[in-house]
Design an enzyme around this catalytic site. Sequence first.
Site, PDB file in Angstrom:
ATOM      1  N   LYS A 125      47.880  21.594  38.854  1.00 18.25           N
ATOM      2  CA  LYS A 125      47.952  22.513  37.741  1.00 18.25           C
ATOM      3  C   LYS A 125      48.670  21.850  36.582  1.00 18.25           C
ATOM      4  O   LYS A 125      49.650  21.141  36.770  1.00 18.25           O
ATOM      5  CB  LYS A 125      48.710  23.777  38.180  1.00 18.25           C
ATOM      6  CG  LYS A 125      48.382  25.016  37.395  1.00 18.25           C
ATOM      7  CD  LYS A 125      48.962  26.232  38.115  1.00 18.25           C
ATOM      8  CE  LYS A 125      48.486  27.517  37.465  1.00 18.25           C
ATOM      9  NZ  LYS A 125      48.993  28.697  38.181  1.00 18.25           N
ATOM     10  N   ASP A 239      47.579   3.423  32.701  1.00 24.21           N
ATOM     11  CA  ASP A 239      48.542   4.327  33.328  1.00 24.21           C
ATOM     12  C   ASP A 239      48.608   4.059  34.833  1.00 24.21           C
ATOM     13  O   ASP A 239      48.636   4.990  35.649  1.00 24.21           O
ATOM     14  CB  ASP A 239      48.167   5.790  33.052  1.00 24.21           C
ATOM     15  CG  ASP A 239      49.336   6.745  33.324  1.00 24.21           C
ATOM     16  OD1 ASP A 239      50.497   6.272  33.354  1.00 24.21           O
ATOM     17  OD2 ASP A 239      49.091   7.942  33.507  1.00 24.21           O
TER      18      ASP A 239
END
Length: 448
Positions: A125, A239
Amino acid sequence: MASLPSAARTPGLATVQEVDPDAHSRHHRHRDGHHHHHSSASQGSHRHTSGHGHSSHTSHSSHGHSSSGSGSGSSRHHHRPPSSGRDTGGNSSSSGSRSRPSSSSRPPGDEVYVGKYKLLKTIGKGNFAKVKLARHMPTGQEVAIKIIDKTQLNPGSLQKLFREVRIMKYLDHPNIVKLFEVIETEKTLYLVMEYASGGEVFDYLVAHGRMKEKEARVKFRQIVSAVQYCHQKHVIHRDLKAENLLLDANMNIKIADFGFSNEFTPGSKLDTFCGSPPYAAPELFQGKKYDGPEVDVWSLGVILYTLVSGSLPFDGNNLKELRERVLRGKYRIPFYMSTDCENLLKKFLVLNPLKRASLEGIMKDRWMNMGFDEEELKPYIEPEADINNQARIQRMVQMGFTSKEIRESLAENRYDEVCATYMLLERELGDSNVSSSSTVRYIRCSTL
């Protein structure tokens, strides 16, 4: 040397990251924002090594440190998506998909479906999206569905999101999370992806401690293979970190989260500082422009150190301290680290990006190939696209697809319901020509 951190504790780190909370996502994270402190396994004496290549013994104490999980400030999740506040959208407008009345429905029993996928539970989430574990009902295969509320994204964030999707379609490697299907409605984008049930390498290290070098070597070979493949396709990840390395059911690596990825052109410079500061190359802290691959190479050095030691090589109580230590390029070598591993680290963690090793060179390194005498690591070569598997096509015809739409969808790489069913059937039917460590490798690049 910093023990492995939780994502939310380092003050100020998010300020240096590309402001892209919408595209920067985490894939099906099981931990709901819990803070983990992993004590360094490297007790005792350490050798002190710098990015210039020399070593000396030191007795410096270890500093506690937390890495930044994202620039969004949300709890850290795999494919950390922006949270949509709802699971369903309007009518489907998925390119090339078979017409259906709605992308999601709520049949009796309160079960929720997106297309042919039954949503099971929320596993990630963020601000403007969520990730759901789901089951593809025709094949029974589990997938992760990233559900993004497009209405909450500004034009720049939307552009980065579609770039992420375009790049995921372009990549087809057994150690990179695979995209199966894209379903788009007026307000919502659904990305159906491979589900890596083993969770993050980060959590594995927190639970089990550092890896022995033999185990770390198996994982790191897969990571280097996948990143080198990206580079040969002119894609940089930007990343790379333990939180974005997932494990499948067989403990094989799956690189996730291409929210900060970009395409690069040799000879052209990039200037966006994004990613996680503890894994960031020194030239990024200095605000210098960069070619691309060399910043991923530095991050891989940090990852290798983390796998073998259970700790981060560069730490600091704040961004300023971290920056100073990265720019100094000095890190401690645990007493148990082999000389071969130390020598390999020195090829990655080089302050001067021009002197940093290429991944093609890294593949030939002694440590990388120890125990793999007959299998020296080499650049990955994509197999020919398998779009004519008769067993799968026959099964799909039995499901109600026509031969014509199967051929057209696969030939045009539509990433629709037809493509997804074909790819997921590879797992159900267990095609004999695919190794157990591979992911689905059939559908190639197309544009969103």
